[in-house]
Design an enzyme around this catalytic site. Structure first.
Site, mmCIF file in Angstrom:
data_model
loop_
_atom_site.group_PDB
_atom_site.id
_atom_site.type_symbol
_atom_site.label_atom_id
_atom_site.label_comp_id
_atom_site.label_asym_id
_atom_site.label_seq_id
_atom_site.Cartn_x
_atom_site.Cartn_y
_atom_site.Cartn_z
ATOM 1 C CD GLN A 71 -3.059 -0.867 2.228
ATOM 2 O OE1 GLN A 71 -3.033 -1.595 3.197
ATOM 3 N NE2 GLN A 71 -3.955 0.092 2.083
ATOM 4 C CG HIS A 72 0.482 3.417 2.424
ATOM 5 N ND1 HIS A 72 -0.825 3.791 2.636
ATOM 6 C CD2 HIS A 72 0.804 2.554 3.422
ATOM 7 C CE1 HIS A 72 -1.273 3.184 3.729
ATOM 8 N NE2 HIS A 72 -0.322 2.428 4.214
ATOM 9 C CG ASP A 252 0.141 -5.037 1.759
ATOM 10 O OD1 ASP A 252 -0.693 -4.251 2.265
ATOM 11 O OD2 ASP A 252 1.370 -4.884 1.910
#
Length: 484
Positions: A71-72, A252
């Site tokens: 992520q991110h 994830d």
């Protein structure tokens, strides 16, 4: 037999699992490594995805595929679909100052209300602010912002830079899902919409004169399209003339929850490069303290989550210091008594996200002639790792999340000492599922959902169950150090 594939494009590697749609049985797997570092050229992810799919036997007999990813990470594209600079990953903390500035500008309570979370250096919004402040020439070129799984899904469907992809740079074809979008800090799980005003205030148009393209958030169970006619996969015939269906993808942690089949009362504690504690809930969670991120899950529900930057690498570094492997580290740890003779490791080796201390370093407390032994140090490493995650469970409970069972996953969960000591740290039973690639398994379930319209009902086998064996001294010592 109908086959579906799931991808876990994580920080360290790309894993692919091919499963039987009806039973969930793993048919074959593949893997390829990612480069080290906190910023990575996304081209390396594409190379690894192709290699992992090839290692897993290709896609010729696969009917659907979906990608879950870290992520991110900030992937910025220009108007021709080219990556402008290496992606800043979730574990890149250089945007900590930008996060603090955004909180000062908007207020933590307002940010939590608008997006479900208070931004920290991990989140995409803070990385965009950092880009604007530190690389204005690059910021001015940004036409679209995507996350790692968004970009890989787009490329797999045949889109990409002009001259490098069959369908070209159609930025409007970028897609994402609600779980990954909820980790940006500019999409709201409660409303299901992007907060354009917040994004513009944080990043602005940087002189571009047009609105940034953001990936379309598609519904759980929907599909993003089909695998493109790519040079890497010239004859994707798994679904016949209609092509291989591509699922929405996921972050994830949401992928892991889907792969595990986590239900109400289950709290997943995952020990990977980072540590995460999360649960599936029916209502959105907001926490203006910033400890709990109010993310969405991959099914239409919510995924309140606490993350730590330091997890399995704590054991790596202490094992290296002691000159032992992970198995011997566990043996040493179980030789010591609970509480490690008073030795306490506060394991902020890479700074920390929970608590939010990006510039912190690890510290060893309670060193005496009696306590400073190999056995106590090994146990202090495991206890420090788990106490940080136990604090995460406490934060979830403070926001109304119930816990009747811990599902302990990740590579480090297979160390015997981690399971035993977890039963002493947590006050609910600990179950350790059979080893598996649960993020990729969740993506494979999602691929099956996109293909058939129904979420496959695959079960998770539990390998070990630990009843509660609370050793209060462990938490007491750790909390004393944390409050000092």
């Amino acid at each position: 037999m109908t086959l579906v594939a799931g991808v876990d494009s994580s920080t360290q590697s790309c894993k692919v699992v091919v499963r039987d749609l009806e039973t969930g049985a793993t048919v074959r797997t593949g893997r390829a490594s990612h480069p080290d570092g906190t910023e990575v050229d996304p081209a390396a992810w594409w190379t690894a995805l192709v290699a992992a799919i090839t290692d897993a036997g290709g896609l010729d007999d696969v009917a659907a595929i979906s990608i879950a990813g870290q992520q991110h990470g900030m992937v910025v594209l220009d108007g021709e679909g080219r990556v402008i600079r290496p992606a800043l990953l979730w574990n890149d903390t250089r945007s900590a100052g930008a996060a603090a500035d955004l909180i000062a500008e908007f207020g933590a309570a307002d940010l939590a209300e608008r997006t479900g979370s208070v931004p920290v250096a991990s989140f995409t919004l803070t990385k965009l602010r950092w880009l604007q402040q530190n690389e204005p020439q690059n910021a001015a070129r940004v036409a679209a912002v995507a996350l790692p799984h968004d970009w890989l899904t787009w490329r797999l469907r045949g889109y990409g830079p002009a001259g490098e992809s069959p369908l070209g740079p159609v930025l409007a074809e970028l897609t994402t899902d609600r779980s990954d979008a909820s980790g940006t800090s500019y999409w709201s799980p409660a409303t299901g919409t992007y907060d354009r005003a917040l994004l513009d205030a944080a990043f602005g148009n940087s002189g571009k004169g047009h609105e940034l393209v953001l990936p379309t958030v598609i519904a759980p169970g929907a599909h993003a399209g089909t695998v493109g006619r790519l040079p890497e996969f010239p004859t994707p015939a798994g679904a016949g003339a209609t092509g291989i269906v591509v699922g929405a993808g996921a972050g994830d942690n949401a992928g892991a929850a889907l792969g595990l089949g986590a239900a109400a009362g289950d709290v997943v504690v995952s020990i990977g490069t980072s540590g995460t504690v999360f649960a599936v809930t029916e209502t959105a969670v907001r926490d203006e303290s910033g400890t709990v991120a109010g993310f969405a899950d991959a099914t239409g529900l919510f995924l309140p989550l606490v993350a730590t930057l330091n997890a399995a690498r704590i054991l790596d570094v202490v094992a290296g210091l002691l000159g032992v492997g992970h198995e011997e580290l566990g043996t040493l740890a179980l030789t010591a008594e609970p509480g490690s003779g008073g030795l306490v490791l506060q394991p902020y080796f890479e700074g920390e996200r929970t608590p939010n201390r990006p510039d912190a370093a690890a510290t060893l407390f309670g060193m005496t002639l009696a306590s400073t032994t190999r056995e106590n140090l090994a146990r202090a490493a495991v206890e420090g790792l788990l106490c940080g995650l136990a604090d995460g469970l406490g934060a979830l409970r403070d926001r109304g999340v119930s816990a009747s069972r811990i599902l302990l996953v990740g590579g480090a969960a297979q160390n015997a000492a981690v399971g035993v000591i977890a039963s002493e740290v947590f006050d609910v039973p600990v179950s350790i599922p059979e080893p598996g690639e649960y993020v990729a398994a969740g993506a494979a379930r999602q691929a099956g959902w996109a293909l058939t319209g129904e979420l496959p009902a695959w079960s998770t086998a539990i390998a070990v169950e630990h009843p509660v064996r609370t050793a209060a001294v462990i938490g007491e010592q750790y909390r004393a150090v944390a409050s000092a």
